[in-house]
Design an enzyme around this catalytic site. Structure first.
Site, PDB file in Angstrom:
ATOM      1  N   ARG A 233       0.843  -1.191   0.000  1.00  0.00           N
ATOM      2  CA  ARG A 233       0.000   0.000   0.000  1.00  0.00           C
ATOM      3  C   ARG A 233       0.877   1.239   0.000  1.00  0.00           C
ATOM      4  NH1 ARG A 233      -3.468  -2.358  -1.771  1.00  0.00           N
ATOM      5  NH2 ARG A 233      -5.571  -2.828  -1.016  1.00  0.00           N
ATOM      6  N   GLU A 262      -2.579   7.860  -6.189  1.00  0.00           N
ATOM      7  CA  GLU A 262      -2.625   7.092  -7.441  1.00  0.00           C
ATOM      8  C   GLU A 262      -3.697   7.653  -8.364  1.00  0.00           C
ATOM      9  OE1 GLU A 262      -2.888   2.908  -6.648  1.00  0.00           O
ATOM     10  OE2 GLU A 262      -0.956   2.839  -5.639  1.00  0.00           O
ATOM     11  N   HIS A 280       0.679  -0.218 -10.075  1.00  0.00           N
ATOM     12  CA  HIS A 280      -0.192  -1.017  -9.212  1.00  0.00           C
ATOM     13  C   HIS A 280      -0.605  -2.323  -9.913  1.00  0.00           C
ATOM     14  CE1 HIS A 280      -3.024  -0.530  -5.534  1.00  0.00           C
ATOM     15  NE2 HIS A 280      -2.760  -1.803  -5.753  1.00  0.00           N
TER      16      HIS A 280
END
Length: 531
Positions: A233, A262, A280
């Protein structure tokens, strides 16, 4: 009964074939809709399936009059209004286990890419530049890998890294000695990992305790040239502290799949020559996407047909049907969990919950779940609730027992918990007193009378003249006001337990000053502001 399911984002059709082939389910796959288009049709559906593209707003949930389940085919649920779902009684579920292998393998891929400069070498060569001498790598063999967070992914990384000939050191508050020994992992504290690890990878949830756990103070202790990997994370590694460490040479490199924001905007970090980045991709494999689709499909069927819930990320409002005798104990059970985990140095490996009095005749599982959820939340974040608390507890191999007995002396109803780990044990007792409300009435062998409040200071000390004056002076000069104070002691001149309700929290600096007071054996600050 027939149920309608709407799939709003692209998802593996092989993964949802149980729904597609089930006679009781009518599945519509309708991706790429905007909010207004969703609002026109959502009232027909009992379940929604999304990934990350579609945002489920409160307006959508409010219009979905038949909606009972929102399923996220993945882990993160940032695109779902959890509060609105809870408000309207809609269960939100995810698939936390489906990406375990993918995230594990991506972590190793990032490590290898980092050590051998693969992305930069590839770009140069594909652009026509043969620059072999500029990309001398380092071996992983014989190096020490530090793992912060040893759940399923962390363990998977450890097993694979050992095949590279790496030594594994790790920190996880729930990692038992037995499990560490079986996996040939050396348990260390976070700051100790900083001092010895050549590589460090993080695999924890993002909580107040883990946010920035790899930050400025960590890098000050770190082994020169340490390599960092984050496929967990964004925010666990402080990005600004990392950038400084890369620039000054403290950190030799970093491989990042996740970011504080993000899509990321920190261009200095993204373009840094010592950094490898991916957008990601930890869960982005064909197999992982099929697994998460299978998981949420089965969960939808279980919820709609069997009322069975496993991976809920929100807790429904407490029903009016909960026994009136139990309702007053929901808060105190939650507060006991928060007090317990903050008073221990390490999480418990064994939990015993005891109910006495009339409440022992009822189904007290909701009280137990409330206690366990509050106990686990500091380490696992807000995703832990009364629905999935016992599942999380089981995943940590914590022994759990419930005992029910007759009335406890002096109380119509009494709740007691015993928390034990390899180093310490803690007993808390509580009741709800007519006219006075909830009270913690026992801490270990001391009889106390603590009304839970946002800020509590608990001190075990030698009962000597002047010690309370020293305490009051130190708090006062640091602008901390005492709202109430309660003292329990064993014998005159022996040990005593002091509890204070405060108007504000105590700073770290003031806590260090309090520790210098002669006679203090244990000093714990308990924050109940979020329970």
């Amino acid at each position: 009964m027939s149920y309608k399911v709407l799939v709003l984002d692209p998802i593996s059709e092989d993964g949802i074939k149980e729904l597609l082939n089930h006679p009781n389910y009518d599945v519509d796959i309708n991706t790429g809709l905007n909010d207004s288009e969703i609002l026109e049709i959502v009232h027909e559906y009992h379940a929604l399936i999304v990934r990350s593209q579609t945002t489920i707003t409160e307006e959508i949930i409010r219009h979905a009059r038949q909606l009972r389940v929102i399923a996220r085919a993945g882990v993160g649920v940032d695109n779902i209004d959890i509060n609105a779902a809870t408000k309207y009684g809609v269960i939100v579920v995810n698939a936390p286990e489906g990406n375990t292998i993918s995230a594990t393998e991506h972590t190793l891929a990032m490590m290898l890419s980092l050590t051998r400069n693969i992305p930069r070498a590839h770009k140069e060569l594909s652009d026509g530049t043969w620059n072999r001498g500029a990309h001398k790598g380092i071996e992983m063999y014989g190096k020490t890998l530090g793992i912060i967070g040893v759940g399923k992914i962390g363990f998977g990384v450890a097993r694979r890294a050992k095949s590279f000939g790496m030594k594994i050191v790790a920190f996880d508050p729930y990692l038992s000695d037995e499990k560490a020994n079986e996996a040939d992992i050396e348990k260390l504290e976070v700051e100790e990992i900083a001092e010895v690890a050549d590589f460090i990878t993080v695999h924890t949830p993002l909580t107040p305790q883990t946010r920035g756990i790899v930050g400025t103070s960590f890098f000050e202790k770190a082994k020169p040239g340490v390599q960092l990997i984050n496929v967990a994370r964004g925010g666990i590694i402080d990005e600004e502290a990392l950038l400084t460490a890369l620039d000054n040479g403290t950190a030799g490199g970093a491989a990042l799949d996740v970011f504080t924001e993000e899509p990321p905007t920190n261009t200095a970090l993204l373009s840094h020559p010592k950094v490898v980045v991916t957008p990601h991709l930890g869960a982005s494999t064909v197999e992982a996407q099929e697994k998460v689709a299978v998981s949420v499909s089965r969960e939808i069927i279980d919820i709609l047909e069997n009322n069975t819930i496993r991976h809920a990320v929100n807790a429904p409002k407490i029903s009016e049907s909960v026994n009136k005798e139990l309702k007053p104990y929901l808060n105190i059970a939650s507060h006991m969990g928060a007090v317990g985990i903050q008073m221990l140095n390490r999480p418990p490996s064994e939990i015993k919950v005891k109910y006495h009095g009339d409440i022992a005749l009822d189904d007290t599982s909701i009280l137990s779940r409330s206690f366990v959820a509050s106990l686990l939340r500091p380490h696992f974040g807000e995703s832990v609730n009364i629905i999935n608390a016992m599942y999380y507890l089981q995943e940590q191999d914590v022994t759990y027992k419930v005992h029910k007995g007759g009335k406890a002396h002096g109380y119509n109803n009494y709740l007691e918990v015993e928390l034990t780990n390899s180093e310490e044990s803690l007993t808390l007792g509580a009741s709800v007193l007519d006219g006075y409300g909830e009270r913690i009435v026992k801490i270990n062998d001391y009889q106390v009378d603590i009304k839970p409040s946002e800020h509590i200071l608990i001190i075990n000390h030698i009962d000597r003249p002047g010690i309370i004056g020293d305490l009051g002076y130190t708090l006062g000069k640091n602008d901390v006001n005492i709202a109430s104070m309660q003292l329990g002691r064993s014998t005159e001149g022996g040990e005593a337990l002091l509890s204070l309700s405060l108007d504000s929290s105590v700073s770290d600096e003031t806590m260090e000053e309090l520790k210098t007071i002669k006679g203090f054996n244990l000093l714990r600050q308990v924050d109940l502001s979020t329970t």
